[in-house]
Design an enzyme around this catalytic site. Structure first.
Site, PDB file in Angstrom:
ATOM      1  CG  HIS A 120       7.308   0.072  -3.015  1.00 55.36           C
ATOM      2  ND1 HIS A 120       7.857  -1.280  -2.582  1.00 55.36           N
ATOM      3  CD2 HIS A 120       6.083   0.064  -2.362  1.00 55.36           C
ATOM      4  CE1 HIS A 120       6.942  -1.600  -2.011  1.00 55.36           C
ATOM      5  NE2 HIS A 120       5.859  -0.895  -1.810  1.00 55.36           N
ATOM      6  CG  ASP A 159       4.947   0.039   3.996  1.00 55.40           C
ATOM      7  OD1 ASP A 159       4.475   1.059   3.996  1.00 55.40           O
ATOM      8  OD2 ASP A 159       4.755  -0.844   3.474  1.00 55.40           O
ATOM      9  CG  HIS A 196       3.510  -3.286   0.729  1.00 56.20           C
ATOM     10  ND1 HIS A 196       2.696  -2.207   1.277  1.00 56.20           N
ATOM     11  CD2 HIS A 196       2.787  -4.147   0.116  1.00 56.20           C
ATOM     12  CE1 HIS A 196       1.624  -2.479   0.660  1.00 56.20           C
ATOM     13  NE2 HIS A 196       1.480  -3.395   0.248  1.00 56.20           N
ATOM     14  CG  ASP A 227       1.210  -0.380   4.507  1.00 53.08           C
ATOM     15  OD1 ASP A 227       1.958  -0.660   5.334  1.00 53.08           O
ATOM     16  OD2 ASP A 227       1.530  -0.326   3.049  1.00 53.08           O
TER      17      ASP A 227
HETATM   18 ZN   LIG Z   1       3.230  -0.471   2.031  1.00 53.92          ZN
END
Ligand SMILES: [Zn+2]
Length: 311
Positions: A128, A165, A167, A249
């Site tokens: 991120h 991931d 996200h 995740d």
């Molecule tokens: Zn994540």
């Protein structure tokens, strides 16, 4: 000698301490290492992560941002970089520099034939982090830095980061979108934090591929989307080296997201990526730990991933 899988880690990575109750806890690293210390993994080649450098960091991040982070590291307690999500503690600088050092050393290893592939068991996660800001538990973006290091130091024309991931890796996308020699493909839950990663975000030369997955997505749907969307695009792009942003995740046990993957799915996607890397990249893969916030899902997913890397 049989080519081996190398693991980079460092005790400094425990010393990034975002605070009591924060999901990106030092315990995450402990459970991954515990899973990889079982007899099944005895053939792993363990190495201490070196410290990364300013020059490596600046392959992706602005000099001003590097300075701002280094100056913000507290002598005690924590300070926030991104609301309350991304914290700095006294040990954070050493930890993030080990993350960058591990990722770049991994690139050197696979390029020089020192290892068949590499897994960086380091934290905090990085995908991120944008060139000029921290976000979502991430301070610097070690996967993007690793890819840029491969491209710059070894004159590779096509380097890919594949991100599973749960996200979207907005930071990697932001760094790569203007750079046609770097390809970023992500499958992630949508809608979910950070809200980017729509299909329509394709980069300067179709070098960004986003595969959004609906909440509740199970193994069969995940594999279909990856098989039909992500793998053909990656193969067509013919990367000369693959970096994996390996977050766990998307596991069904994860408390921060709503996908339904199981350990076997992480084994499966790793094997699929290895097959492409074998054809286009002489098998060169550097995988980097990103998210994963349930103890069981993180340990089981990471073990399944490394089991596949070991072949
Ligand atoms: Zn994540």
């Amino acid at each position: 000698m049989k080519p081996h899988t190398r693991i980079y880690t460092h005790v400094d990575c425990y010393d990034h301490q975002p605070g009591e109750g924060h999901p990106e806890s030092p315990q995450r690293l402990a459970v991954v290492l515990e899973a990889l210390k079982t007899p099944e993994f005895a053939a792993l080649d363990w190495q201490e992560a070196p410290l990364g450098t300013r020059a490596q960091t600046e392959l992706i991040h602005d000099a001003d941002y590097y300075d701002a982070v280094s100056e913000a590291v507290p002598l005690r307690g924590t300070v926030p970089l991104d609301g309350g999500d991304t914290m700095l503690s006294p040990g954070s600088w050493q930890a993030v520099m080990r993350c960058i050092g591990a990722a770049c050393a991994g690139i050197d290893d696979v390029m020089l034939g020192e290892a068949a592939n590499v897994f960086c068991a380091t934290r905090p996660c990085g995908h991120h982090a944008e060139p000029d800001r921290a976000m979502g538990f991430c301070i610097f973006n070690q996967a993007a830095i690793a890819a840029a290091h491969a491209s710059r130091s070894y004159q590779l024309e096509r380097v890919a980061v594949i991100d599973f991931d749960v996200h979207h890796g907005n930071g990697t996308q932001a760094a790569f979108a203007p750079l046609p020699g770097l390809f970023y493909a992500s499958c992630h839950q949508s809608p979910l934090y950070p809200g980017t990663g729509l299909r329509s975000e394709t980069g300067s030369r179709n070098n960004i591929l986003n595969v959004p997955l609906p909440p509740g997505c199970n193994s069969a749907m995940f594999r279909d989307r990856v098989r039909l969307d992500m793998l053909p695009a990656l193969r067509a792009w013919a990367p000369q080296l693959l970096v994996i942003s390996a977050g766990f995740d998307a596991h069904r046990d994860d408390p921060l997201a709503g996908l339904q993957l199981v350990d076997a799915d992480f084994h499966w996607i790793t094997q699929e990526l290895m097959a492409i890397a074998a054809d286009t990249a002489q098998g060169r893969i550097v995988s980097i730990l990103e998210g994963g916030y349930s103890v069981g899902g993180l340990a089981g997913g990471a073990a399944a991933h490394v089991r596949a890397l070991m072949g």
